[in-house]
Design a protein around this motif. Sequence first.
Motif, PDB file in Angstrom:
ATOM      1  N   GLU A 122       5.323  10.742   0.705  1.00  0.00           N
ATOM      2  CA  GLU A 122       4.643   9.517   0.294  1.00  0.00           C
ATOM      3  C   GLU A 122       5.491   8.329   0.722  1.00  0.00           C
ATOM      4  N   GLU A 158       0.837  -1.192   0.000  1.00  0.00           N
ATOM      5  CA  GLU A 158       0.000   0.000   0.000  1.00  0.00           C
ATOM      6  C   GLU A 158       0.875   1.247   0.000  1.00  0.00           C
ATOM      7  N   THR A 159       0.397   2.280  -0.698  1.00  0.00           N
ATOM      8  CA  THR A 159       1.082   3.568  -0.731  1.00  0.00           C
ATOM      9  C   THR A 159       0.221   4.608  -0.032  1.00  0.00           C
ATOM     10  N   THR A 164       5.588   3.867   0.661  1.00  0.00           N
ATOM     11  CA  THR A 164       5.016   2.600   0.234  1.00  0.00           C
ATOM     12  C   THR A 164       5.397   1.553   1.260  1.00  0.00           C
TER      13      THR A 164
END
Length: 438
Positions: A94, A75-76, A96
């Motif tokens: 961001e 999931e990011t 991941t």
Amino acid sequence: MREILPALSRWYAGGEPFGLATVVAVSRSAPRDPGAAMAVGPGDEVVGSVSGGCVEGAVLELAREVVASGEARLETFGYSDEDAFAVGLTCGGEITVLVRRVTPNEDPSFGAVADSVAAGRPVTVATVIDGPAPRGATLVVRPDEERGAAEGGAGPPGFVVRPPDEEPGAAERGAGALGFADRPDKEPGAAEEVAATPGPAVPPDQEPGAAEVLAGTLGPAGLDAAVAADARGELALGATGLRHYGPNGERREDDVTVFLHSFAPPPRMLVFGAIDYAAAVARIGAFLGHRVTVCDARPVFATPERFPAGVEVVVDWPHRYLSGTDTDARTVICVLTHDPKFDVPLLEEALRRPAAYIGAMGSRRTHDERMRRLREAGVGERELSRLRSPVGLDLGARTPEEVAVSVAAEIVALRWGGTGVPLTATAGAIHPTGTPAR
């Protein structure tokens, strides 16, 4: 992951499944680096952090689902301008995250990895995060001395000691438990599958670090071979990051994404002599991933302002400093003092301790005089054969920066068995197994 190991080891020893979330990629102002980890164990006990609190709640839910299903998830998380209240990173970055279930049955090597990390022994864990290979599958790579491989032992069940090529382009032998033999004489990254053979692993060379101890598999044998080679390179530098491969380990393809998580301190580079050449060598040493220390007995030269940020600068007699510091089989020692009263006692000490590379600057005449003094001091021929002097490869270098490139080129060539010959004058694979891709 080091800070959460006690809890992970406790859960693992008790046979309790837990969800392990690892940051595998970041961008912009992400709060944690790749390798940061969080785990969710029995009773929703949570240890560690992947974002400093921004998305831990979402990762907790994700880990619960992964433990229940056994299916690894990727999931990011990032900041959403459209919906500021959405789960994401308020810092604007961001991350991941890979979440996988860990149990003794599904990951039998995890305990040995945890023991190595806790003891500060080097190990790299390669994990598939995307592509046609099984997501969450792991391959563990450790140096041969980690399992006493020089004694010819195959290690615990599921492990195989794999020696490097005996000469550039030579195919590796000994399929061992993983059932592959890499063929560097073919296309880079291509591998030829062979039937797995029972029995003990092929004994490695006697040089430290000459072989790898492998556990687990990522699926195809060619992928195991290519990833193990790159993992060895990352481990030598203590580096962590993503690598991309074809389904069978082909280079220059990106079907399969693998996260290489190295647990090892960066190798040390010790530079003696605080001259202009030392500043250039320190800069390129840091660029190559070394933890650099510059030492000189002259305080007027050994000042932090003269060297790149992050380089440790020590004022001390070189031989005294070296005798009081630790070195290992990855340590690089560059003697640039160019003065017998410094470099002779320093080299007496250096040549009698573990190091990957010992180089000394000077002309041919300086080298001959230095060797005479070292022999008079009782240094044996076997020890003297370790000395790379005059330092560096013949590149025609003149400036400090050019000399630093020649020194770095010799260090890299010695580490991976390179010839220093232009590639246009060679044939066969550019990246034989056991060397990282470039």
